[in-house]
Design a protein around this motif. Structure first.
Motif, PDB file in Angstrom:
ATOM      1  N   MET A  21      16.161   8.131  27.460  1.00 18.30           N
ATOM      2  CA  MET A  21      16.671   7.877  28.804  1.00 18.30           C
ATOM      3  C   MET A  21      18.083   7.320  28.682  1.00 18.30           C
ATOM      4  SD  MET A  21      13.202   6.261  30.422  1.00 18.30           S
ATOM      5  CE  MET A  21      12.490   5.765  28.848  1.00 18.30           C
ATOM      6  N   ARG A  22      18.947   7.736  29.588  1.00 14.89           N
ATOM      7  CA  ARG A  22      20.353   7.346  29.529  1.00 14.89           C
ATOM      8  C   ARG A  22      20.784   6.613  30.786  1.00 14.89           C
ATOM      9  NH1 ARG A  22      19.668  11.998  26.752  1.00 14.89           N
ATOM     10  NH2 ARG A  22      20.626  12.083  24.684  1.00 14.89           N
ATOM     11  N   CYS A  23      21.732   5.740  30.602  1.00 11.39           N
ATOM     12  CA  CYS A  23      22.229   4.932  31.709  1.00 11.39           C
ATOM     13  C   CYS A  23      23.739   4.795  31.579  1.00 11.39           C
ATOM     14  CB  CYS A  23      21.576   3.554  31.663  1.00 11.39           C
ATOM     15  SG  CYS A  23      22.367   2.302  32.708  1.00 11.39           S
ATOM     16  N   GLN A  24      24.427   5.009  32.688  1.00 11.35           N
ATOM     17  CA  GLN A  24      25.857   4.740  32.725  1.00 11.35           C
ATOM     18  C   GLN A  24      26.076   3.543  33.638  1.00 11.35           C
ATOM     19  OE1 GLN A  24      28.295   8.040  34.025  1.00 11.35           O
ATOM     20  NE2 GLN A  24      30.178   7.002  33.490  1.00 11.35           N
ATOM     21  N   ASP A  71      28.547   3.104  23.381  1.00 11.47           N
ATOM     22  CA  ASP A  71      29.844   2.669  23.867  1.00 11.47           C
ATOM     23  C   ASP A  71      29.648   1.975  25.213  1.00 11.47           C
ATOM     24  OD1 ASP A  71      30.216   6.073  24.456  1.00 11.47           O
ATOM     25  OD2 ASP A  71      30.226   4.628  26.110  1.00 11.47           O
ATOM     26  N   ALA A  72      30.725   1.497  25.769  1.00 14.25           N
ATOM     27  CA  ALA A  72      30.621   0.675  26.981  1.00 14.25           C
ATOM     28  C   ALA A  72      30.169   1.460  28.194  1.00 14.25           C
ATOM     29  CB  ALA A  72      31.972   0.009  27.264  1.00 14.25           C
ATOM     30  N   THR A  73      30.194   2.788  28.128  1.00 12.10           N
ATOM     31  CA  THR A  73      29.822   3.596  29.282  1.00 12.10           C
ATOM     32  C   THR A  73      28.445   4.229  29.139  1.00 12.10           C
ATOM     33  OG1 THR A  73      30.833   5.615  28.387  1.00 12.10           O
ATOM     34  CG2 THR A  73      32.249   4.152  29.692  1.00 12.10           C
ATOM     35  N   LEU A  74      27.736   3.908  28.069  1.00  8.42           N
ATOM     36  CA  LEU A  74      26.444   4.554  27.858  1.00  8.42           C
ATOM     37  C   LEU A  74      25.453   3.598  27.217  1.00  8.42           C
ATOM     38  CD1 LEU A  74      24.650   7.117  27.852  1.00  8.42           C
ATOM     39  CD2 LEU A  74      25.576   7.615  25.575  1.00  8.42           C
ATOM     40  N   ALA A  75      24.275   3.505  27.829  1.00  6.30           N
ATOM     41  CA  ALA A  75      23.159   2.774  27.234  1.00  6.30           C
ATOM     42  C   ALA A  75      21.996   3.749  27.130  1.00  6.30           C
ATOM     43  CB  ALA A  75      22.764   1.584  28.100  1.00  6.30           C
TER      44      ALA A  75
END
Lengths: 113, 114
Positions: A21-24, A71-75
């Motif tokens: 699962m991805r989060c921005q 990176d700071a734009t992706l968890a």
């Protein structure tokens, strides 16, 4: 209007499969949280990061769950192997520096068969 | 450690009636208090928060809450509800430490009857 985005919104998979699962987070927010919501357990904090470093992942089953911030734009939140009991809605939230308000994404609804 | 209790899992009310959703907390230190709302199939969003100052806090959509330290409560109120207020409401507590985690209550489902 800046928002937290999550992908996928829905995921159906079979037991034993890997799920990612991805989060921005909202641009400029330095704290990112992963929550799981079920009818039985309610809202549970799985892990959170500040400035991309993991601060607490005590709520996460370590044997099958992993969370990272490449990176700071992706968890990302990964489950391997998945089990039926992992079926839930997974929320990502982010918070800006020095503020207590958390901004939630729309969630990923996971069903493991 | 902090904890938060929402005694009412469901609250049914008629449209245009007043509503109070109860929240009690437990903590040995000072706390920040929050109410979040979750509309169907959406994430949570902040309704209001108490960090310091005036104990009566006003939030979005006509909601307000009052921090009562002696009763360790932070009840949410609205004088007149609308169908659009149908949602689940979560009370939450956190200590001012930047390293502390927010603790959510179990939620109260508000259902509005026409």
């Amino acid at each position: 209007d800046a928002r937290v985005t999550q992908t996928p919104r829905h995921k159906v998979t079979e037991m034993g499969q890997e799920v990612t699962m991805r989060c921005q987070p909202i641009l400029g927010h330095n704290t990112v949280f992963w929550y799981r919501q079920t009818m039985m357990q309610g809202l549970e904090l799985l892990a959170y990061f500040r400035n991309r470093a993991p601060l607490d992942d005590s709520g996460m089953p370590k044997d099958r769950f992993s969370a990272e911030m490449p990176d700071a734009t992706l968890a990302t939140l990964k489950i391997q192997p998945s089990e039926p009991r992992d079926s839930a809605v997974y929320f990502c939230a982010s918070a800006p520096v020095g503020q207590e308000t958390q901004y939630f994404g729309p969630g990923t609804r996971l069903l493991v068969l | 450690a902090q904890s938060v209790t929402q005694l009412d899992s469901q609250v049914p009310v008629f449209e245009e009636a007043p509503v109070e959703l109860r929240c009690n907390y437990s903590s040995s230190v000072s706390v920040y208090l929050f109410w979040y709302v979750q509309y169907p199939n959406q994430g949570l969003q902040l309704l209001l928060k108490y960090l310091s100052g005036s104990t009566l806090v006003k939030g979005i959509n006509g909601f307000e809450a009052e921090f009562n330290k002696s009763q360790t409560s932070f009840h949410l109120r609205k004088p007149s509800v609308h169908i659009s207020d149908t949602a689940e409401y979560f009370c939450a507590v956190k200590t001012p430490s930047s390293a502390s985690k927010i603790i959510f209550g179990s939620g109260t489902r508000l259902s509005i009857r026409p």
